[in-house]
Write an enzyme that holds these catalytic residues in place. Structure first.
Site, PDB file in Angstrom:
ATOM      1  N   GLY A 105     -13.248 -45.145  62.159  1.00  0.00           N
ATOM      2  CA  GLY A 105     -12.996 -43.867  63.219  1.00  0.00           C
ATOM      3  C   GLY A 105     -12.598 -42.797  62.749  1.00  0.00           C
ATOM      4  O   GLY A 105     -12.426 -41.648  63.216  1.00  0.00           O
ATOM      5  N   CYS A 106     -12.975 -42.556  61.383  1.00  0.00           N
ATOM      6  CA  CYS A 106     -12.678 -41.422  60.616  1.00  0.00           C
ATOM      7  C   CYS A 106     -14.059 -40.915  60.538  1.00  0.00           C
ATOM      8  O   CYS A 106     -15.092 -41.506  60.006  1.00  0.00           O
ATOM      9  CB  CYS A 106     -12.044 -41.452  59.339  1.00  0.00           C
TER      10      CYS A 106
END
Length: 107
Positions: A105-106
């Site tokens: 999710g980064c």
């Protein structure tokens, strides 16, 4: 399949991915963490180490890099504090210094 790049930091040879995140949990130690932090302009305080050590322990148990929310909730370090310690992209910077893969999710 191509081999992962190897880089040398302070005399340590470490295996990294294409973005420079370490890929081998066992290659990391605290002096190396301090060197990685210095590379991105962070001088580590006790508070920084508390977050880094939480990330390492949690990763060892879960097998993945904890999210910012998890560090805040489970690690009991307020998100606001994490942003002060690791400005702009705290989850990414903590993972980098802790020698862990970039959190999911980064970007």
């Amino acid at each position: 399949m191509s081999a992962m790049p190897v880089t040398t930091i302070d005399g340590h040879q470490i295996t990294v991915d294409t973005e420079g995140f370490m890929t081998d949990y066992a290659e990391w130690d605290e002096p190396l963490g301090a060197s990685l932090a210095a590379q991105i302009g962070i001088a580590l305080s006790d508070q920084h180490w508390e977050a880094i050590r939480f990330l390492r322990k949690d990763f060892a148990v879960k097998g993945e890099t904890p999210t910012l929310r998890r560090v805040s909730v489970v690690g009991a370090i307020p998100t606001k504090t994490l942003f002060q310690l690791f400005p702009q992209k705290p989850a990414k910077k903590m993972a980098y210094i802790a020698g862990l893969p970039k959190p999911h999710g980064c970007v």
